[in-house]
Write an enzyme that holds these catalytic residues in place. Structure first.
Site, PDB file in Angstrom:
ATOM      1  N   LYS A  90     -10.803  54.410 -30.980  1.00  0.00           N
ATOM      2  CA  LYS A  90     -11.311  54.694 -29.784  1.00  0.00           C
ATOM      3  C   LYS A  90     -10.857  53.292 -28.999  1.00  0.00           C
ATOM      4  CE  LYS A  90     -12.969  57.004 -26.119  1.00  0.00           C
ATOM      5  NZ  LYS A  90     -11.551  56.818 -25.629  1.00  0.00           N
ATOM      6  N   GLN A 111     -12.444  45.599 -30.485  1.00  0.00           N
ATOM      7  CA  GLN A 111     -12.807  46.955 -30.359  1.00  0.00           C
ATOM      8  C   GLN A 111     -13.576  47.562 -31.314  1.00  0.00           C
ATOM      9  OE1 GLN A 111     -11.255  48.447 -27.102  1.00  0.00           O
ATOM     10  NE2 GLN A 111     -13.286  49.694 -27.175  1.00  0.00           N
ATOM     11  N   LYS A 114     -17.253  46.023 -31.032  1.00  0.00           N
ATOM     12  CA  LYS A 114     -17.631  46.579 -29.596  1.00  0.00           C
ATOM     13  C   LYS A 114     -18.053  48.012 -29.899  1.00  0.00           C
ATOM     14  CE  LYS A 114     -15.223  45.935 -25.993  1.00  0.00           C
ATOM     15  NZ  LYS A 114     -14.332  45.888 -24.969  1.00  0.00           N
ATOM     16  N   LYS A 126      -6.251  50.118 -29.838  1.00  0.00           N
ATOM     17  CA  LYS A 126      -5.970  49.991 -28.696  1.00  0.00           C
ATOM     18  C   LYS A 126      -4.330  50.195 -28.465  1.00  0.00           C
ATOM     19  CE  LYS A 126      -7.202  47.749 -24.818  1.00  0.00           C
ATOM     20  NZ  LYS A 126      -8.655  47.959 -24.342  1.00  0.00           N
ATOM     21  N   GLY A 165      -8.479  54.380 -20.582  1.00  0.00           N
ATOM     22  CA  GLY A 165      -8.007  53.386 -19.455  1.00  0.00           C
ATOM     23  C   GLY A 165      -8.132  52.058 -19.798  1.00  0.00           C
ATOM     24  N   ASP A 166      -7.415  51.077 -19.209  1.00  0.00           N
ATOM     25  CA  ASP A 166      -7.592  49.631 -19.368  1.00  0.00           C
ATOM     26  C   ASP A 166      -6.889  49.107 -18.167  1.00  0.00           C
ATOM     27  OD1 ASP A 166      -8.604  47.289 -21.061  1.00  0.00           O
ATOM     28  OD2 ASP A 166      -6.618  46.687 -20.961  1.00  0.00           O
ATOM     29  N   THR A 209     -18.181  50.472 -16.778  1.00  0.00           N
ATOM     30  CA  THR A 209     -18.045  49.166 -17.410  1.00  0.00           C
ATOM     31  C   THR A 209     -18.794  48.233 -16.763  1.00  0.00           C
ATOM     32  OG1 THR A 209     -16.075  49.864 -18.246  1.00  0.00           O
ATOM     33  CG2 THR A 209     -16.339  47.539 -18.482  1.00  0.00           C
ATOM     34  N   ASN A 240     -11.045  47.864 -11.844  1.00  0.00           N
ATOM     35  CA  ASN A 240     -12.148  48.893 -11.923  1.00  0.00           C
ATOM     36  C   ASN A 240     -13.446  47.922 -12.306  1.00  0.00           C
ATOM     37  OD1 ASN A 240     -13.522  50.276 -14.627  1.00  0.00           O
ATOM     38  ND2 ASN A 240     -13.083  51.655 -13.043  1.00  0.00           N
ATOM     39  N   SER A 376     -17.294  56.652 -22.322  1.00  0.00           N
ATOM     40  CA  SER A 376     -15.981  57.361 -23.077  1.00  0.00           C
ATOM     41  C   SER A 376     -16.399  57.965 -24.122  1.00  0.00           C
ATOM     42  CB  SER A 376     -15.106  56.347 -23.466  1.00  0.00           C
ATOM     43  OG  SER A 376     -14.057  55.930 -22.317  1.00  0.00           O
TER      44      SER A 376
HETATM   45  P1  NDP Z   1      -7.758  46.723 -13.528  1.00  0.00           P
HETATM   46  O1  NDP Z   1      -6.507  46.898 -13.871  1.00  0.00           O
HETATM   47  O2  NDP Z   1      -8.539  47.794 -12.685  1.00  0.00           O
HETATM   48  O3  NDP Z   1      -7.973  45.247 -12.920  1.00  0.00           O
HETATM   49  C1  NDP Z   1      -7.622  44.251 -13.405  1.00  0.00           C
HETATM   50  C2  NDP Z   1      -7.970  43.151 -12.315  1.00  0.00           C
HETATM   51  O4  NDP Z   1      -7.799  41.630 -12.981  1.00  0.00           O
HETATM   52  C3  NDP Z   1      -7.178  42.819 -11.218  1.00  0.00           C
HETATM   53  O5  NDP Z   1      -8.056  42.444  -9.873  1.00  0.00           O
HETATM   54  C4  NDP Z   1      -5.845  42.207 -11.718  1.00  0.00           C
HETATM   55  O6  NDP Z   1      -5.253  41.692 -10.562  1.00  0.00           O
HETATM   56  C5  NDP Z   1      -6.465  41.001 -12.466  1.00  0.00           C
HETATM   57  N1  NDP Z   1      -5.741  40.601 -13.506  1.00  0.00           N
HETATM   58  C6  NDP Z   1      -4.871  41.138 -14.383  1.00  0.00           C
HETATM   59  N2  NDP Z   1      -4.248  40.484 -15.163  1.00  0.00           N
HETATM   60  C7  NDP Z   1      -4.455  39.323 -14.511  1.00  0.00           C
HETATM   61  C8  NDP Z   1      -3.720  37.977 -14.815  1.00  0.00           C
HETATM   62  N3  NDP Z   1      -2.827  37.686 -15.780  1.00  0.00           N
HETATM   63  N4  NDP Z   1      -4.091  36.864 -14.259  1.00  0.00           N
HETATM   64  C9  NDP Z   1      -4.975  37.009 -13.190  1.00  0.00           C
HETATM   65  N5  NDP Z   1      -5.679  38.311 -12.784  1.00  0.00           N
HETATM   66  C10 NDP Z   1      -5.329  39.313 -13.429  1.00  0.00           C
HETATM   67  O7  NDP Z   1      -8.454  46.500 -14.854  1.00  0.00           O
HETATM   68  P2  NDP Z   1      -9.912  46.677 -15.294  1.00  0.00           P
HETATM   69  O8  NDP Z   1     -10.860  46.236 -14.558  1.00  0.00           O
HETATM   70  O9  NDP Z   1      -9.908  47.916 -16.051  1.00  0.00           O
HETATM   71  O10 NDP Z   1      -9.944  45.576 -16.840  1.00  0.00           O
HETATM   72  C11 NDP Z   1     -10.378  44.095 -16.455  1.00  0.00           C
HETATM   73  C12 NDP Z   1     -11.006  43.836 -17.831  1.00  0.00           C
HETATM   74  O11 NDP Z   1     -11.863  44.429 -18.391  1.00  0.00           O
HETATM   75  C13 NDP Z   1      -9.520  43.467 -18.928  1.00  0.00           C
HETATM   76  O12 NDP Z   1      -9.705  42.522 -19.791  1.00  0.00           O
HETATM   77  C14 NDP Z   1      -9.886  45.211 -19.652  1.00  0.00           C
HETATM   78  O13 NDP Z   1      -9.499  44.953 -20.877  1.00  0.00           O
HETATM   79  C15 NDP Z   1     -11.487  45.011 -19.555  1.00  0.00           C
HETATM   80  N6  NDP Z   1     -12.361  46.033 -19.945  1.00  0.00           N
HETATM   81  C16 NDP Z   1     -12.206  47.156 -18.967  1.00  0.00           C
HETATM   82  C17 NDP Z   1     -12.673  48.552 -19.455  1.00  0.00           C
HETATM   83  C18 NDP Z   1     -12.541  49.550 -18.528  1.00  0.00           C
HETATM   84  O14 NDP Z   1     -13.422  50.453 -18.593  1.00  0.00           O
HETATM   85  N7  NDP Z   1     -11.715  49.536 -17.476  1.00  0.00           N
HETATM   86  C19 NDP Z   1     -13.610  48.485 -20.500  1.00  0.00           C
HETATM   87  C20 NDP Z   1     -13.848  47.148 -21.377  1.00  0.00           C
HETATM   88  C21 NDP Z   1     -13.173  46.186 -20.970  1.00  0.00           C
HETATM   89  P3  NDP Z   1      -3.941  42.297 -10.260  1.00  0.00           P
HETATM   90  O15 NDP Z   1      -4.205  43.496  -9.390  1.00  0.00           O
HETATM   91  O16 NDP Z   1      -3.199  41.263  -9.276  1.00  0.00           O
HETATM   92  O17 NDP Z   1      -3.023  42.350 -11.348  1.00  0.00           O
END
Ligand code: NDP
Length: 444
Positions: A90, A111, A114, A126, A165-166, A209, A240, A376
């Protein structure tokens, strides 16, 4: 040479050019030292660590699709099935140009622990692709997702491997992928999570999250004599995790003053307007430069800078390695009380050490952001039961899980004389269950 150092050295040798994977393995193995040393002979004989750092299997595949100009584009797809000793694989699917095998392996490795920490029966995996959904039309995103799933569907299934998602993979992408899976396999099953509510998604998964991050942070604060209410919070990211972390922090009475995307960051001294942020990011899929149109008194700055703002709590919620040593120094100098990671591995190792040494409460991502994968797993349960639970039911289970995770890692840290070291506590608590299951299942 110690067993831990020997295994780490081999990981670097066998997996060159995968620095993020090395970093994740080093952080986990370093903090497991007391557990490993207490069982060294047995673990060496069983090659437990060597088996833990080697994925069960990994897939890398071509993803061809046609853009709106009729041009064929080719991306690379990945799925790493890391460890299924406590349940089906997962873990999410990341769509971002920076994706490569090393990044997927670091995320898959994290993961494992976690998922174990959630207390639910899910293994670690992943996947993703170097495809960038940004700036693509809906049709182009659909074409990519269908092609990606045409290959991925050979390796996944509701009892085998259940992606989610991610970064870059939200409800739209999951919908297109689910449709393609169903079409090819002729089976309607909970093979993906983060689905839309009309076709098997779970209420509260979108929020999980970010909300979970705040439930755990609140518990950590409470156990250390503090409270979220009245605190100033700095958040990075505006996706997200960041949006729903900001929403829950404000519901708890804190004031969130920053958010960011990969171009720049916003400072809003009156508190981020969540509805505006949602409209910009979730509806318009626009850049943060637009925020000023909603809140003329706010500031927009190009580049990085969120961690220079004075705050009590810092929540990195964007991506890996986004909080560096100089940021940690700025946070400490500004009197920051706690850092909790919404993203995966956002804080570099030297920054983490600096924060911990300077008395900042530090909750690592594998515990603090586990609410997404936990919910999830609750979506998987609802799909198996063919039932859906109410928002309140899911949210209350999520809260219970996050509070429980905090106490498990707090207890594990104490058991090994590392009170207050929540990084060690999370790794130890996550590892113990997986190690026991691996040993019980023999050499496989
Ligand atoms: P989203 O794609 O919804 O949002 C990511 C955010 O981070 C955006 O604002 C994006 O900006 C910014 N970002 C991404 N890459 C970079 C970068 N290289 N430098 C600066 N800003 C960056 O992703 P999530 O919110 O889902 O995920 C965010 C983090 O949380 C990740 O590390 C993910 O692995 C982790 N996570 C997510 C989960 C989930 O349920 N969604 C669960 C557990 C962990 P821009 O739009 O400009 O790219």
């Amino acid at each position: 040479m110690s067993y831990v150092d020997q295994v780490y050295e081999n990981v670097v040798k066998k997996n060159p050019a995968e620095p993020e994977f090395h970093q994740a393995v080093k952080e986990v193995l370093d903090s497991l030292r007391p557990v490993i040393e207490a069982n060294e002979e047995k673990y060496r004989r069983e090659a437990l660590l060597e088996r833990l750092v080697e994925p069960d299997r990994q897939f890398k595949f071509r993803v061809p699709w046609v853009d709106d100009q009729g041009q064929v584009q080719v991306n690379t797809g990945y799925r790493v099935q890391f460890n299924n000793s406590i349940g089906p694989y997962k873990g999410g699917l990341r769509l971002h140009p920076s994706v490569n095998l090393g990044i997927i392996k670091f995320l898959g490795f994290e993961q494992i622990f976690k998922n174990s920490l959630t207390g639910l029966p899910i293994g670690g995996g992943k996947g993703g692709s170097d495809f960038d959904p940004k700036g693509k039309s809906d049709r182009e995103v659909m074409a990519f997702c269908q092609s990606f799933m045409t290959e991925l569907c050979k390796y996944i299934g509701a009892d085998t491997d259940v992606p989610a998602g991610d970064i870059g993979t939200g409800a739209r992408e999951i919908g297109y992928m689910f449709g393609q899976y169903k079409k090819i396999k002729s089976v309607y099953e909970g093979v993906l999570t983060g689905k839309g509510l009309s076709y098997g998604g779970s209420l509260a998964r979108t929020e999980a999250t970010g909300y979970g991050l705040l439930y755990l942070t609140q518990e950590m604060l409470k156990c250390n004599g503090h409270d979220m209410a009245g605190k100033t919070v700095a958040i990075s990211g505006s996706g997200n995790v960041a949006i729903y972390a900001a929403q829950k922090a404000q519901q708890m009475g804190a004031k969130v003053v920053t958010c960011s995307d990969s171009n720049g960051w916003v400072y809003d001294s009156e508190g981020i307007d969540i509805d505006a942020l949602k409209e910009i990011k979730e509806v318009k899929r626009a850049r943060l430069t637009e925020y000023k149109n909603y809140r003329p008194n706010s500031e927009y700055h190009e580049g990085r800078g969120v961690w220079t703002v004075k705050c009590d709590i810092a929540l990195p919620c964007a991506t890996q390695n986004e909080l560096f040593i100089e940021d940690a120094k700025a946070l400490v100098a500004n009197g920051c009380l706690a850092v909790a990671e919404g993203a995966n591995m956002p804080t570099t190792m030297d920054a983490t050490e600096y924060l911990q040494k300077n008395g900042v409460l530090f909750a690592p991502g594998k515990a603090a952001n586990a609410g997404g994968v936990a919910t999830s797993a609750l979506e998987m349960s609802q799909n198996s039961e063919r039932l859906s639970w109410t928002f309140e039911e899911v949210d209350s289970k999520l809260k219970g899980i996050m509070v429980n995770i905090f106490h498990n890692l707090d207890d594990a840290a104490k058991r090994y004389g590392k009170e207050g070291d929540y990084v060690a506590g999370a790794n130890i608590a996550g590892f113990e269950k997986v190690a026991e299951a691996m040993l019980a299942q023999g050499v496989c």
